[in-house]
Scaffold this motif. Structure first.
Motif, PDB file in Angstrom:
ATOM      1  N   LEU A  44     -44.419 -43.691 -44.628  1.00 18.40           N
ATOM      2  CA  LEU A  44     -44.949 -44.018 -45.958  1.00 18.40           C
ATOM      3  C   LEU A  44     -44.033 -45.012 -46.673  1.00 18.40           C
ATOM      4  O   LEU A  44     -44.502 -45.976 -47.285  1.00 18.40           O
ATOM      5  CB  LEU A  44     -45.104 -42.740 -46.784  1.00 18.40           C
ATOM      6  N   VAL A  45     -42.722 -44.803 -46.550  1.00 19.57           N
ATOM      7  CA  VAL A  45     -41.760 -45.724 -47.169  1.00 19.57           C
ATOM      8  C   VAL A  45     -41.866 -47.106 -46.523  1.00 19.57           C
ATOM      9  O   VAL A  45     -41.917 -48.127 -47.210  1.00 19.57           O
ATOM     10  CB  VAL A  45     -40.322 -45.168 -47.075  1.00 19.57           C
ATOM     11  N   LEU A  46     -41.911 -47.143 -45.194  1.00 17.70           N
ATOM     12  CA  LEU A  46     -42.022 -48.433 -44.496  1.00 17.70           C
ATOM     13  C   LEU A  46     -43.346 -49.130 -44.807  1.00 17.70           C
ATOM     14  O   LEU A  46     -43.399 -50.355 -44.928  1.00 17.70           O
ATOM     15  CB  LEU A  46     -41.894 -48.241 -42.992  1.00 17.70           C
ATOM     16  N   ASN A  47     -44.389 -48.356 -44.940  1.00 20.38           N
ATOM     17  CA  ASN A  47     -45.690 -48.921 -45.262  1.00 20.38           C
ATOM     18  C   ASN A  47     -45.686 -49.530 -46.658  1.00 20.38           C
ATOM     19  O   ASN A  47     -46.257 -50.595 -46.879  1.00 20.38           O
ATOM     20  CB  ASN A  47     -46.755 -47.823 -45.160  1.00 20.38           C
ATOM     21  N   ALA A  48     -45.024 -48.879 -47.599  1.00 25.41           N
ATOM     22  CA  ALA A  48     -44.977 -49.382 -48.978  1.00 25.41           C
ATOM     23  C   ALA A  48     -44.049 -50.586 -49.116  1.00 25.41           C
ATOM     24  O   ALA A  48     -44.319 -51.494 -49.904  1.00 25.41           O
ATOM     25  CB  ALA A  48     -44.530 -48.265 -49.919  1.00 25.41           C
ATOM     26  N   ALA A  49     -42.963 -50.595 -48.352  1.00 21.65           N
ATOM     27  CA  ALA A  49     -41.964 -51.667 -48.484  1.00 21.65           C
ATOM     28  C   ALA A  49     -41.970 -52.585 -47.273  1.00 21.65           C
ATOM     29  O   ALA A  49     -40.979 -53.215 -46.969  1.00 21.65           O
ATOM     30  CB  ALA A  49     -40.584 -51.047 -48.656  1.00 21.65           C
ATOM     31  N   CYS A  50     -43.094 -52.685 -46.606  1.00 23.09           N
ATOM     32  CA  CYS A  50     -43.172 -53.407 -45.337  1.00 23.09           C
ATOM     33  C   CYS A  50     -42.751 -54.870 -45.468  1.00 23.09           C
ATOM     34  O   CYS A  50     -43.076 -55.544 -46.436  1.00 23.09           O
ATOM     35  CB  CYS A  50     -44.594 -53.338 -44.795  1.00 23.09           C
ATOM     36  N   ILE A  51     -42.031 -55.323 -44.478  1.00 30.12           N
ATOM     37  CA  ILE A  51     -41.607 -56.723 -44.425  1.00 30.12           C
ATOM     38  C   ILE A  51     -42.842 -57.611 -44.416  1.00 30.12           C
ATOM     39  O   ILE A  51     -43.777 -57.378 -43.651  1.00 30.12           O
ATOM     40  CB  ILE A  51     -40.754 -56.971 -43.161  1.00 30.12           C
ATOM     41  N   GLN A  52     -42.852 -58.615 -45.274  1.00 27.22           N
ATOM     42  CA  GLN A  52     -44.001 -59.516 -45.404  1.00 27.22           C
ATOM     43  C   GLN A  52     -43.626 -60.907 -44.897  1.00 27.22           C
ATOM     44  O   GLN A  52     -42.847 -61.609 -45.531  1.00 27.22           O
ATOM     45  CB  GLN A  52     -44.407 -59.630 -46.873  1.00 27.22           C
ATOM     46  N   PHE A  53     -44.181 -61.292 -43.752  1.00 27.56           N
ATOM     47  CA  PHE A  53     -43.986 -62.653 -43.269  1.00 27.56           C
ATOM     48  C   PHE A  53     -44.852 -63.617 -44.070  1.00 27.56           C
ATOM     49  O   PHE A  53     -44.432 -64.701 -44.434  1.00 27.56           O
ATOM     50  CB  PHE A  53     -44.334 -62.771 -41.786  1.00 27.56           C
ATOM     51  N   VAL A  54     -46.093 -63.207 -44.310  1.00 28.21           N
ATOM     52  CA  VAL A  54     -47.027 -64.018 -45.084  1.00 28.21           C
ATOM     53  C   VAL A  54     -47.706 -63.100 -46.107  1.00 28.21           C
ATOM     54  O   VAL A  54     -48.638 -62.376 -45.745  1.00 28.21           O
ATOM     55  CB  VAL A  54     -48.097 -64.675 -44.183  1.00 28.21           C
ATOM     56  N   PRO A  55     -47.258 -63.113 -47.364  1.00 30.39           N
ATOM     57  CA  PRO A  55     -47.909 -62.277 -48.390  1.00 30.39           C
ATOM     58  C   PRO A  55     -49.230 -62.911 -48.823  1.00 30.39           C
ATOM     59  O   PRO A  55     -49.310 -63.587 -49.844  1.00 30.39           O
ATOM     60  CB  PRO A  55     -46.876 -62.246 -49.514  1.00 30.39           C
ATOM     61  N   THR A  56     -50.258 -62.706 -48.015  1.00 28.56           N
ATOM     62  CA  THR A  56     -51.519 -63.425 -48.198  1.00 28.56           C
ATOM     63  C   THR A  56     -52.160 -63.180 -49.560  1.00 28.56           C
ATOM     64  O   THR A  56     -52.706 -64.111 -50.154  1.00 28.56           O
ATOM     65  CB  THR A  56     -52.527 -63.058 -47.096  1.00 28.56           C
ATOM     66  N   THR A  57     -52.108 -61.960 -50.054  1.00 32.02           N
ATOM     67  CA  THR A  57     -52.744 -61.669 -51.337  1.00 32.02           C
ATOM     68  C   THR A  57     -52.073 -62.434 -52.466  1.00 32.02           C
ATOM     69  O   THR A  57     -52.746 -63.048 -53.301  1.00 32.02           O
ATOM     70  CB  THR A  57     -52.717 -60.153 -51.620  1.00 32.02           C
ATOM     71  N   VAL A  58     -50.751 -62.432 -52.492  1.00 31.02           N
ATOM     72  CA  VAL A  58     -50.026 -63.133 -53.553  1.00 31.02           C
ATOM     73  C   VAL A  58     -50.238 -64.636 -53.436  1.00 31.02           C
ATOM     74  O   VAL A  58     -50.462 -65.322 -54.440  1.00 31.02           O
ATOM     75  CB  VAL A  58     -48.525 -62.778 -53.516  1.00 31.02           C
ATOM     76  N   VAL A  59     -50.200 -65.164 -52.217  1.00 28.27           N
ATOM     77  CA  VAL A  59     -50.434 -66.593 -52.016  1.00 28.27           C
ATOM     78  C   VAL A  59     -51.855 -66.940 -52.472  1.00 28.27           C
ATOM     79  O   VAL A  59     -52.076 -67.965 -53.131  1.00 28.27           O
ATOM     80  CB  VAL A  59     -50.200 -66.996 -50.545  1.00 28.27           C
ATOM     81  N   SER A  60     -52.820 -66.082 -52.160  1.00 26.01           N
ATOM     82  CA  SER A  60     -54.204 -66.330 -52.568  1.00 26.01           C
ATOM     83  C   SER A  60     -54.360 -66.315 -54.082  1.00 26.01           C
ATOM     84  O   SER A  60     -55.055 -67.167 -54.646  1.00 26.01           O
ATOM     85  CB  SER A  60     -55.132 -65.280 -51.957  1.00 26.01           C
ATOM     86  N   ILE A  61     -53.728 -65.378 -54.745  1.00 22.23           N
ATOM     87  CA  ILE A  61     -53.812 -65.304 -56.209  1.00 22.23           C
ATOM     88  C   ILE A  61     -53.153 -66.528 -56.826  1.00 22.23           C
ATOM     89  O   ILE A  61     -53.691 -67.139 -57.753  1.00 22.23           O
ATOM     90  CB  ILE A  61     -53.175 -64.003 -56.733  1.00 22.23           C
ATOM     91  N   ARG A  62     -51.996 -66.920 -56.308  1.00 20.98           N
ATOM     92  CA  ARG A  62     -51.324 -68.109 -56.838  1.00 20.98           C
ATOM     93  C   ARG A  62     -52.183 -69.358 -56.632  1.00 20.98           C
ATOM     94  O   ARG A  62     -52.264 -70.219 -57.499  1.00 20.98           O
ATOM     95  CB  ARG A  62     -49.954 -68.271 -56.184  1.00 20.98           C
TER      96      ARG A  62
END
Length: 191
Positions: free
Chosen positions: A136-154
């Motif tokens: 659960l901790v790893l799932n919540a803090a998972c390493i993001q190579f490409v944060p697609t949602t944030v890039v899409s919102i930006r």
């Protein structure tokens, strides 16, 4: 409970707007906000389709499989019980791989399956195992190579460089994941 809180916030806001004589402004704001929300969703839908296509290309090219093979030995050492079970470990790897590419929608079914598999091997069915908490901790803090949602919102809000978030996101999520693993391993001794 959260529904009650949201209803309370909305009710107080609407009541305050009506009582202060700003009912017309309130109704205009509601209409414009809902219109803006629909526009944002349509723009995000296009970006998410693009990133899902990129993820399909990565999947078909074997990139996700290579990442999964790279992760398996590391995760076998981190997860005590689930590391010994191929079904549980496979679901964990698939969830984390999808999350690393920013595809949380695709990761959710794998996350549910991973929790079910870890619950299957859990000796105490009414209590989460240490592996379940760590996942659960790893799932919540998972390493993001490409944060697609944030890039899409930006991109939807016409950012000059929507991808400039990638390196900071990679650094912070890597740090959060490492710290989460360390804290989980430390606290497992006491709980």
């Amino acid at each position: 409970m959260i529904n009650v809180i949201w209803f309370g916030i909305l009710f107080i806001g609407i009541a305050f707007g009506v009582l202060t004589g700003d009912g017309e402004l309130l109704s205009k704001t509601i209409v414009s906000t809902t219109s803006d929300t629909v526009k944002l969703i349509i723009e995000l839908l296009g970006m998410m389709c693009l990133w899902c296509g990129v993820m399909k290309i990565a999947e078909r090219s074997g990139l996700t499989d290579k990442l999964a093979r790279l992760l398996k030995p590391i995760l076998r050492r981190i997860f005590k019980e689930a590391g010994k079970d191929d079904k549980a470990l496979g679901a964990i790897v698939m969830n984390l791989t999808a999350n690393m590419f920013g595809l949380s929608n695709a990761a959710t079914p794998f996350g549910i399956r991973a929790m079910e598999e870890m619950d299957r091997i859990n000796g105490h069915k009414d209590v989460a195992s240490n592996d379940m908490v760590l996942f659960l901790v790893l799932n919540a803090a998972c390493i993001q190579f490409v944060p697609t949602t944030v890039v899409s919102i930006r991109a939807a809000f016409n950012s000059g460089n929507p991808g400039s978030i990638i390196l900071p996101a990679l650094c912070t999520t890597t740090f959060a994941s490492i710290l989460g693993i360390i804290l989980c391993k430390f606290l497992q001794r006491y709980f």
